[in-house]
Each structure stands twice: as C-alpha cells, then as structure tokens.
Motif scaffolding. Structure first.
Motif, PDB file in Angstrom:
ATOM      1  N   CYS A  15       0.832  -1.201   0.000  1.00 51.29           N
ATOM      2  CA  CYS A  15       0.000   0.000   0.000  1.00 51.29           C
ATOM      3  C   CYS A  15       0.870   1.256   0.000  1.00 51.29           C
ATOM      4  O   CYS A  15       1.943   1.274   0.597  1.00 51.29           O
ATOM      5  CB  CYS A  15      -0.895   0.008   1.234  1.00 51.29           C
ATOM      6  SG  CYS A  15      -1.993  -1.420   1.308  1.00 51.29           S
ATOM      7  N   THR A  20      -3.423   4.962  -0.349  1.00 48.37           N
ATOM      8  CA  THR A  20      -4.202   3.726  -0.240  1.00 48.37           C
ATOM      9  C   THR A  20      -5.251   3.846   0.865  1.00 48.37           C
ATOM     10  O   THR A  20      -4.971   4.317   1.967  1.00 48.37           O
ATOM     11  CB  THR A  20      -3.271   2.526   0.050  1.00 48.37           C
ATOM     12  OG1 THR A  20      -2.310   2.440  -0.996  1.00 48.37           O
ATOM     13  CG2 THR A  20      -4.039   1.229   0.143  1.00 48.37           C
ATOM     14  N   LYS A  23      -9.627   0.291   3.473  1.00 43.03           N
ATOM     15  CA  LYS A  23     -10.288  -0.898   2.936  1.00 43.03           C
ATOM     16  C   LYS A  23      -9.306  -1.729   2.098  1.00 43.03           C
ATOM     17  O   LYS A  23      -9.251  -2.951   2.214  1.00 43.03           O
ATOM     18  CB  LYS A  23     -11.503  -0.497   2.096  1.00 43.03           C
ATOM     19  CG  LYS A  23     -12.324  -1.685   1.603  1.00 43.03           C
ATOM     20  CD  LYS A  23     -13.489  -1.238   0.738  1.00 43.03           C
ATOM     21  CE  LYS A  23     -14.575  -0.713   1.641  1.00 43.03           C
ATOM     22  NZ  LYS A  23     -15.831  -0.418   0.919  1.00 43.03           N
ATOM     23  N   GLU A  24      -8.528  -1.067   1.256  1.00 40.97           N
ATOM     24  CA  GLU A  24      -7.529  -1.768   0.438  1.00 40.97           C
ATOM     25  C   GLU A  24      -6.441  -2.393   1.312  1.00 40.97           C
ATOM     26  O   GLU A  24      -5.987  -3.504   1.045  1.00 40.97           O
ATOM     27  CB  GLU A  24      -6.879  -0.805  -0.559  1.00 40.97           C
ATOM     28  CG  GLU A  24      -7.821  -0.314  -1.641  1.00 40.97           C
ATOM     29  CD  GLU A  24      -7.188   0.800  -2.459  1.00 40.97           C
ATOM     30  OE1 GLU A  24      -6.672   0.491  -3.544  1.00 40.97           O
ATOM     31  OE2 GLU A  24      -7.213   1.964  -1.995  1.00 40.97           O
ATOM     32  N   ILE A  26      -6.778  -3.395   4.492  1.00 42.32           N
ATOM     33  CA  ILE A  26      -7.367  -4.546   5.178  1.00 42.32           C
ATOM     34  C   ILE A  26      -7.474  -5.740   4.233  1.00 42.32           C
ATOM     35  O   ILE A  26      -7.178  -6.875   4.616  1.00 42.32           O
ATOM     36  CB  ILE A  26      -8.740  -4.168   5.790  1.00 42.32           C
ATOM     37  CG1 ILE A  26      -8.512  -3.210   6.966  1.00 42.32           C
ATOM     38  CG2 ILE A  26      -9.517  -5.408   6.211  1.00 42.32           C
ATOM     39  CD1 ILE A  26      -9.767  -2.562   7.482  1.00 42.32           C
ATOM     40  N   LYS A  27      -7.853  -5.493   3.004  1.00 42.47           N
ATOM     41  CA  LYS A  27      -7.932  -6.569   2.015  1.00 42.47           C
ATOM     42  C   LYS A  27      -6.560  -7.210   1.818  1.00 42.47           C
ATOM     43  O   LYS A  27      -6.424  -8.433   1.799  1.00 42.47           O
ATOM     44  CB  LYS A  27      -8.466  -6.027   0.688  1.00 42.47           C
ATOM     45  CG  LYS A  27      -8.614  -7.078  -0.389  1.00 42.47           C
ATOM     46  CD  LYS A  27      -9.180  -6.471  -1.667  1.00 42.47           C
ATOM     47  CE  LYS A  27      -9.265  -7.518  -2.764  1.00 42.47           C
ATOM     48  NZ  LYS A  27      -9.762  -6.951  -4.023  1.00 42.47           N
ATOM     49  N   TYR A  28      -5.524  -6.394   1.677  1.00 44.19           N
ATOM     50  CA  TYR A  28      -4.164  -6.905   1.502  1.00 44.19           C
ATOM     51  C   TYR A  28      -3.728  -7.731   2.715  1.00 44.19           C
ATOM     52  O   TYR A  28      -3.213  -8.841   2.568  1.00 44.19           O
ATOM     53  CB  TYR A  28      -3.185  -5.750   1.271  1.00 44.19           C
ATOM     54  CG  TYR A  28      -1.766  -6.223   1.106  1.00 44.19           C
ATOM     55  CD1 TYR A  28      -1.285  -6.607  -0.136  1.00 44.19           C
ATOM     56  CD2 TYR A  28      -0.908  -6.300   2.199  1.00 44.19           C
ATOM     57  CE1 TYR A  28       0.018  -7.057  -0.288  1.00 44.19           C
ATOM     58  CE2 TYR A  28       0.385  -6.752   2.061  1.00 44.19           C
ATOM     59  CZ  TYR A  28       0.851  -7.133   0.810  1.00 44.19           C
ATOM     60  OH  TYR A  28       2.138  -7.584   0.680  1.00 44.19           O
ATOM     61  N   THR A  30      -5.532  -9.211   4.971  1.00 47.51           N
ATOM     62  CA  THR A  30      -6.336 -10.429   5.056  1.00 47.51           C
ATOM     63  C   THR A  30      -5.849 -11.473   4.058  1.00 47.51           C
ATOM     64  O   THR A  30      -5.656 -12.639   4.414  1.00 47.51           O
ATOM     65  CB  THR A  30      -7.824 -10.110   4.805  1.00 47.51           C
ATOM     66  OG1 THR A  30      -8.262  -9.148   5.772  1.00 47.51           O
ATOM     67  CG2 THR A  30      -8.681 -11.360   4.920  1.00 47.51           C
ATOM     68  N   ASN A  31      -5.632 -11.050   2.819  1.00 47.26           N
ATOM     69  CA  ASN A  31      -5.163 -11.982   1.780  1.00 47.26           C
ATOM     70  C   ASN A  31      -3.807 -12.582   2.114  1.00 47.26           C
ATOM     71  O   ASN A  31      -3.547 -13.744   1.805  1.00 47.26           O
ATOM     72  CB  ASN A  31      -5.103 -11.294   0.417  1.00 47.26           C
ATOM     73  CG  ASN A  31      -6.474 -11.045  -0.160  1.00 47.26           C
ATOM     74  OD1 ASN A  31      -7.463 -11.643   0.258  1.00 47.26           O
ATOM     75  ND2 ASN A  31      -6.547 -10.133  -1.112  1.00 47.26           N
ATOM     76  N   LYS A  33      -2.750 -13.045   5.100  1.00 45.54           N
ATOM     77  CA  LYS A  33      -2.934 -13.727   6.386  1.00 45.54           C
ATOM     78  C   LYS A  33      -2.113 -13.117   7.536  1.00 45.54           C
ATOM     79  O   LYS A  33      -1.588 -13.807   8.387  1.00 45.54           O
ATOM     80  CB  LYS A  33      -2.634 -15.222   6.253  1.00 45.54           C
ATOM     81  CG  LYS A  33      -3.555 -15.906   5.247  1.00 45.54           C
ATOM     82  CD  LYS A  33      -3.401 -17.390   5.252  1.00 45.54           C
ATOM     83  CE  LYS A  33      -4.206 -18.129   4.239  1.00 45.54           C
ATOM     84  NZ  LYS A  33      -5.379 -17.608   3.663  1.00 45.54           N
ATOM     85  N   GLU A  38      -8.262  -4.003  13.723  1.00 44.06           N
ATOM     86  CA  GLU A  38      -8.731  -2.663  13.373  1.00 44.06           C
ATOM     87  C   GLU A  38      -9.299  -2.035  14.650  1.00 44.06           C
ATOM     88  O   GLU A  38     -10.201  -2.585  15.284  1.00 44.06           O
ATOM     89  CB  GLU A  38      -9.800  -2.730  12.286  1.00 44.06           C
ATOM     90  CG  GLU A  38     -10.206  -1.365  11.792  1.00 44.06           C
ATOM     91  CD  GLU A  38     -11.183  -1.408  10.629  1.00 44.06           C
ATOM     92  OE1 GLU A  38     -11.479  -0.328  10.102  1.00 44.06           O
ATOM     93  OE2 GLU A  38     -11.663  -2.499  10.263  1.00 44.06           O
TER      94      GLU A  38
END
Length: 143
Positions: A15, A20, A23-24, A26-28, A30-31, A33, A38
């Motif tokens: 990011c 960034t 949301k982007e 958090i997605k990164y 999460t993906n 792991k 938050e």
C-alpha cells in the motif's frame, strides 16, 4: 548524496502512504494472512511481525480521511543495554545509508529525514525503540 538517491520509502504492505484506503489495506492484510486488529479509531495494528529487517513488537498504521497517513513501528522494549544499543545503531546506520541526503535534524533521541512527500525517522524513549514514516501533508492534518 548517497549512492542510491531514492526518495523516502512510501510503500508498505503493498500500500502507498497517503493514497491507499484502509479498505484496500485490510484486504491486503487479510489476503496475506497477517494477524491484525482494526481499532475503533479506524487505525490498524499488526503485532509481532518481522518488518524492515527487525522483529517488531507492534506496527500501527494511522488512518486519516480513510487513507494511510502514518506507519509507526515499535521495534521493542529493551532492558538489556547491549541489545538496545546494537538495535539503535543498526537503525541509525540503515536510515543514514538510505536517506542521508534527506537528513533534516538530529534530536537527543534520534534523527528525522524529510523529502518533498515524506517525513521519517527513528528514536527511543524509556528503552523503547521506534521508527516511523509519515505522509508530509496528511500527517500534519491528522494531528
């Protein structure tokens, strides 16, 4: 001037600082792991992670207007004086090697570097060693 003459780093966890969205991010995370949390403020904390060559106790990503504006890294608390000094010296050498042309000022507890977009630095307080990267414009607004 240093040999690499690169601007101060602005990309972390895939990011870009100052651009960034949370949301982007958090997605990164999460993906990939990552173990993160938050906070109610919207800021994000990652604990016990290897980052920039250090095993870090905590990384906090500050969010302002839904954009990452600052990343502050708590390398750790160091009761052992030798470990404290060697860790601090390693940070000093790394920052000075990478960003010497952006040196802004030295403080009693660390150093600060500044380019046209980013403020970064490192320091210590009460046996804690930290380093940070802040978007020059969003970081001022967030405070």
């Amino acid at each position: 001037m240093s040999d690499n003459n690169k601007p101060i780093k602005r990309t972390f966890f895939g990011c870009l600082l100052g651009e960034t969205s949370s949301k982007e991010l958090i997605k990164y995370l999460t993906n990939k792991k990552y173990d993160f949390e938050e906070l109610c403020s919207g800021d994000i904390v990652i604990r016990n992670i290897e980052f920039e060559g250090f095993f870090c106790e905590k990384i906090k990503l500050f969010i302002f207007n839904d954009v990452i504006c600052d990343i502050t890294v708590l390398v750790g608390h160091f009761e052992d004086e030798y470990l404290f000094k060697t860790t601090y010296d390693k940070l000093y050498k790394r920052f000075h090697k990478n960003y010497s042309e952006y040196f802004y000022r030295e403080t009693y507890t660390g150093c600060i570097y500044l380019d046209d977009q980013t403020l970064c630095g490192f320091g210590f307080e009460d046996k804690k060693i930290i380093f940070f990267y802040t978007d020059k414009y969003l970081g001022q607004k967030e405070q």
